[in-house]
Scaffold this motif. Structure first.
Motif, mmCIF file in Angstrom:
data_model
loop_
_atom_site.group_PDB
_atom_site.id
_atom_site.type_symbol
_atom_site.label_atom_id
_atom_site.label_comp_id
_atom_site.label_asym_id
_atom_site.label_seq_id
_atom_site.Cartn_x
_atom_site.Cartn_y
_atom_site.Cartn_z
ATOM 1 N N TYR A 37 39.183 30.517 43.138
ATOM 2 C CA TYR A 37 38.985 30.702 44.581
ATOM 3 C C TYR A 37 38.024 31.854 44.822
ATOM 4 N N GLU A 38 37.388 31.821 45.995
ATOM 5 C CA GLU A 38 36.562 32.958 46.414
ATOM 6 C C GLU A 38 37.492 34.026 46.973
ATOM 7 N N ARG A 39 38.023 34.853 46.081
ATOM 8 C CA ARG A 39 39.034 35.837 46.509
ATOM 9 C C ARG A 39 38.966 37.057 45.598
ATOM 10 N N ASP A 40 38.923 38.248 46.214
ATOM 11 C CA ASP A 40 38.963 39.476 45.423
ATOM 12 C C ASP A 40 40.382 39.718 44.913
ATOM 13 N N ILE A 41 40.459 40.128 43.651
ATOM 14 C CA ILE A 41 41.756 40.398 43.012
ATOM 15 C C ILE A 41 41.740 41.840 42.512
ATOM 16 N N PRO A 42 42.399 42.763 43.212
ATOM 17 C CA PRO A 42 42.384 44.169 42.794
ATOM 18 C C PRO A 42 43.368 44.409 41.637
ATOM 19 N N VAL A 43 43.084 45.418 40.843
ATOM 20 C CA VAL A 43 44.031 45.894 39.829
ATOM 21 C C VAL A 43 44.926 46.926 40.500
ATOM 22 N N VAL A 44 46.272 46.676 40.405
ATOM 23 C CA VAL A 44 47.246 47.549 41.060
ATOM 24 C C VAL A 44 48.255 48.035 40.018
#
Length: 941
Positions: free
Chosen positions: A319-326
């Motif tokens: 998907y066109e979606r940002d995935i942050p590292v948390v």
């Protein structure tokens, strides 16, 4: 022998040797039901109050289907406890109950009438559910009655009763007043089969085979990753990012972040495959395992702590979606990569992390487990059916690093047996913070049987999440809350509304809420801005709250109850739901003690199930062997463990039962002409061995009472078996036959023996009553010639006495005689095997004894032979023993020989004086005295 039989006091009884329990028990059940035995007991206890009362609160079985062997174990154990408390001179309260709401009943009604909206509307559907539950409770009630279980069957409790449903709403109100109820979006266990949320107690674990996949998330800025590892930026083309591992590929559409542990050491590794260079980070501890799984040689470029990687952005794999590292404390190195794909809609830890980082918690999956139609790529697919297309999509985007099948333990719905999913929905919860802590502290004041139950309960309570009490079904107690459409705030008059609804439910049932117009409760104007909740309460709330919902109606059900008794699985079920609600409402547990029993398994240790074909039905056992055999099996098993069931086991139990029954028959057969009002001999005037038998019985009764109080039923069964077969059977009762049969009917010798049998019989009936209720009633009717007193109104037998220690023929003395007789019996068995004698009266023995034993044996004089059941018993100094005679006991050598004299045809003793009287050539002088004279005198035996 025949010509002297009318001079003997031979046993006479109508109590049959063959029990024929299957047919005899049913007439007793009919009588008890007709007379309402429990009500009769309660009326007596009201008129004659006892010093204390005992409340056993029934954990309700589910009202669906015939009773099974697990039901029998549970109800019979409860019945044994109740009856033992009655014997213990306590008042009792036992109200049987049923759990009547929930999905299984809905499913049965759906099979017959269809789902809501087809042939029935929701109100009609609930009425059908109510009727079905009633049919099931009536069927199960008859099954429990057949087992001999007493209780308030005239007015049992059923969670579908209007008054209980109304009281449950009042309990909900009280929890809301105390601030324990909250409403919110949260991932909960969701059953796609039930189309409803579930609580922890409704979950069971089974093996499931899943796809286990490693998925690459590409970094949006390669340089940031290298900077985080404080290493030069590598401009080589290829994949740079993080790899996650998951066994639920279907959750990837809801993926919103990658969670790592701030304090773990992470490695940036380099690898090559198919001519492409890869750089990705993972927990350093897992590098070797990943290298094998990916079949790529990996070299560690640099390492850093997880907290240095926070905030790096990656891209969703499809998907066109940002995935942050948390960062998340739940991340470990037990498996995977140390990088956890995070979908706030599908996991409690994910949700908490998402809340901290303001991640989107929206759920893409509907109540049926199907992706909503607007979900890109996978809309309209059932979650597990979507996994193959998801994996194919990952392959197309070169994001799939590994894929394998993994069999692992996975949560399933306890009703539909289908795998569960986590699904973020808006639900009603009981906030357990504070309640759990108080509940844990209270465990120290609760008695657990077995003690291990306490630690089990602790482990179940520790780290327990808030309790989701709302369900999206039709058949259950409503959650009659009214909330604002926009703000979701509760209506300001909610407490008054709950009182009103509870009163209407008390009068009309739960449909009163569902059919109620909102405007009738809050007015037309408010009704435009508010909405009714149509959820129902979790069935564990129904049953867990019965300490409150029944207490308000039945004064006999005192709070807290003395005992809760259920299967060991209820540490996470009813024991816990009752503990939490009791603590929340009353700041104290609803029970003083908890007893748990194991499950039934077959002879191979397999759990009973229809699919295995190893089900044993209580009804079948009752029809073939009788309920008392089933009751004895339950009592004699160590119920704290798994309880094995098989034909061979029931055969052994039947053998044990016959020994008990034959002992009772011995008692009754020798009491046919005994009238306690005029024939009872005072303890001080009885023969010594009779007094010893009463002494031993009193000792044993103390042990049995203590075992009943600590619920050690298998110990009781062992002690009663020993009493019947060893202590009394092979010693005292065996010795007694000569005196009972041959002495004059009204002589002190015989009446003394009968007095003992009378006491023993009355004591044993009471020991047996909680366990062998049918047989005890049969014995009671046989021994009670004049009184119609109810057996269950009796208490432990009190007319027993101890033998004073200072007497020469005290308990120690008779214990030594019993031990000597065992060794004499072995000698006689050797003679019998050599065909030198038939019965023991064909023998004579000489005891070569040390001075101390010599003195003791001589106390019995001529009557020693009666104690050893031989025709002669001589005592001589041990130094006169033949040289080849070995020592049998310390200070004792035994010589057993065939007796050379003729046998008396009445007593069967071989005596030198048989035939000495010309008129009676086949009798010894003792028999002549007993028939024609004043009768013999006995002093000791």
């Amino acid at each position: 022998m025949n010509k002297y039989s009318d001079t003997l006091n031979l046993p006479k009884t109508t109590f049959p040797m063959r029990a024929n329990l299957a047919s005899r028990e049913t007439s007793l059940v009919d009588r008890w039901e007709k007379e309402n035995i429990y009500k009769k007991i309660q009326q007596h206890l009201t008129e004659h109050p006892r010093s204390s009362s005992f409340v056993l609160h029934d954990g309700p079985p589910y009202a669906n289907g015939k009773i099974h062997i697990g039901h029998a174990v549970n109800k019979i154990l409860k019945d044994i406890v109740i009856k033992s408390r009655l014997m213990n001179n306590q008042g009792v309260c036992y109200i049987p109950g049923w759990d009547c709401h929930g999905l299984p009943i809905e499913m049965q009604v759906e099979k017959k009438h269809g789902k809501v909206g087809k042939k029935l509307n929701a109100s009609e559907f609930r009425e059908r559910c109510h009727d079905f539950a009633e049919q099931q409770t009536q069927q199960q009630k008859q099954g429990f009655l057949r087992l001999g279980v007493i209780g308030n069957w005239e007015k049992p409790y059923k969670t579908k009763e209007f008054y209980i449903e109304a009281n449950e709403i009042l309990a909900l109100k009280k929890l809301y007043e105390k601030g324990f109820i909250h409403h919110g979006l949260k991932p909960v266990y969701w059953s796609t089969g039930c189309e409803s949320a579930l609580a922890e107690a409704e979950i069971e674990y089974h093996d499931k085979t899943s796809f286990a996949i490693d998925v690459g998330y590409k970094a949006k800025n390669h340089e940031k990753i290298f900077n985080a590892f404080n290493t030069p930026f590598n401009t080589k083309p290829g994949f740079v990012g993080a790899i996650i591992w998951t066994t639920t590929p279907w959750t990837l559409p809801a993926s919103r972040a990658i969670a790592i542990n701030a304090e773990l050491e992470y490695a940036l590794v380099e690898g090559k495959k198919d001519g492409q260079t890869f750089f990705f980070f993972l927990a350093k501890e897992l590098v070797s395992a990943c290298e094998k799984r990916y079949e790529i040689a990996l070299s560690v470029v640099a390492t850093t702590l997880g907290k240095q990687l926070e905030g790096i952005l990656c891209s969703h794999p499809f998907y066109e979606r940002d995935i942050p590292v948390v960062l998340g404390e739940h991340v470990t190195t037990d498996s995977g990569t140390g990088c956890v794909h995070t979908a706030p809609a599908h996991g409690p830890e994910d949700f908490e992390v998402g809340r901290a980082y303001n991640l989107d918690p929206s759920c893409p999956v509907d109540e049926k487990g199907v992706f909503y139609k607007d979900v890109p790529l996978f809309g309209g697919m059932f979650v597990t059916k979507a996994e193959t297309p998801i994996i194919e999509k990952l392959k197309q985007s070169n994001s799939l690093f590994a894929c394998e099948k993994l069999t692992h333990s996975y949560p399933h719905c306890w009703r539909t047996k289908t795998p569960l999913i986590f699904r973020a929905t808006t639900q009603w919860f009981i906030r357990l913070h504070g309640i759990v802590e108080d509940a844990l502290k209270s465990l120290d004041n609760i008695d657990f049987f077995p003690l291990s139950g306490k630690e089990r309960m602790k482990s179940m309570l520790n780290n327990r999440p808030d309790w989701c009490i709302s369900r999206q079904r039709y058949w259950g107690v409503p959650i009659p809350f009214i909330t604002h459409k926009q703000t979701h705030e509760m209506h300001p008059n909610i407490l008054t509304i709950l009182d009103t609804v509870a009163q209407e439910v008390r009068e009309k049932g739960i449909n009163a809420w569902f059919e109620k117009h909102l405007a009738d409760l809050i007015g037309e104007e408010d009704a435009k801005n508010y909405e009714k909740c149509n959820d129902i309460l979790d069935v564990w709330f129904d049953s867990g709250m019965t300490h409150f919902t029944l207490q308000r109606e039945d004064e006999g059900l005192l709070f807290p109850a003395d005992l809760y008794l259920e299967g060991s699985d209820q540490h996470r079920g009813w024991f816990q739901s009752a503990l939490l609600t009791g603590t929340a409402l009353n700041e104290t547990p609803p029970y003083k003690s908890v007893l748990t029993h194991g499950f039934t398994v077959d002879q191979n240790g397999r759990k009973m199930s229809k699919s295995e074909g190893n089900i044993v039905e209580p009804e079948k056992i009752c029809q073939t062997l009788g309920a008392d055999i089933l009751r004895l099996w339950i009592a004699s098993s160590d119920y704290r463990q798994e309880m094995s069931v098989s034909d061979e086991i029931f055969k052994r139990v039947s053998d044990s039962y016959r020994r008990i029954r034959n002992t009772a028959r011995y008692f009754l057969g020798n009491l046919y002409d005994f009238d306690a009002e005029k024939d009872l001999v005072p303890f001080s005037q009885q023969l010594s061995i009779d007094r010893w038998a009463i002494h031993q019985t009193k000792l044993l009764q103390q042990e049995i009472i203590a075992a009943y109080e600590s619920y050690e039923l298998h110990i009781i069964c062992k002690k009663i078996q020993r009493f019947c077969s060893i202590e009394m059977g092979s010693f005292y009762l065996d010795i007694l036959k000569d005196r009972l049969y041959t002495c004059q009917a009204n002589s002190l010798a015989r009446r003394s023996a009968q007095t003992t049998l009378y006491h023993l019989c009355h004591a044993m009936i009471r020991w047996l009553t909680p366990i062998l209720f049918f047989t005890s009633e049969e014995i009671w009717q046989a021994i009670q010639k004049k009184s119609d007193a109810e057996l269950l109104l009796q208490t432990w037998y009190e007319d027993l006495s101890f033998l004073p220690e200072e007497e020469k023929l005290n308990a120690v003395f008779w214990g030594e005689i019993q031990e000597v007789k065992k060794h004499v019996d072995k000698k006689l068995e050797d003679l019998r095997n050599q065909n030198k004698i038939g019965g023991s009266l064909d023998a004579q023995v000489t005891l070569y004894a040390s001075p101390l034993l010599l003195k003791e044996f001589n106390l019995l004089g001529e009557e020693l032979r009666f104690a050893l059941i031989t025709s002669y018993a001589k005592v001589k100094p041990i130094n006169e023993a033949p040289e080849d005679l070995t020592e049998d006991l310390t200070g004792l050598k035994i010589l057993a020989e065939a007796c050379p004299y003729n046998r008396c045809e009445r007593s069967w003793h071989r005596r030198e004086d048989v035939g000495s009287h010309s008129k009676y050539p086949d009798l010894d002088s003792r028999s002549i005295l007993n028939i024609y004279g004043k009768g013999e005198k006995r002093f000791f035996v």
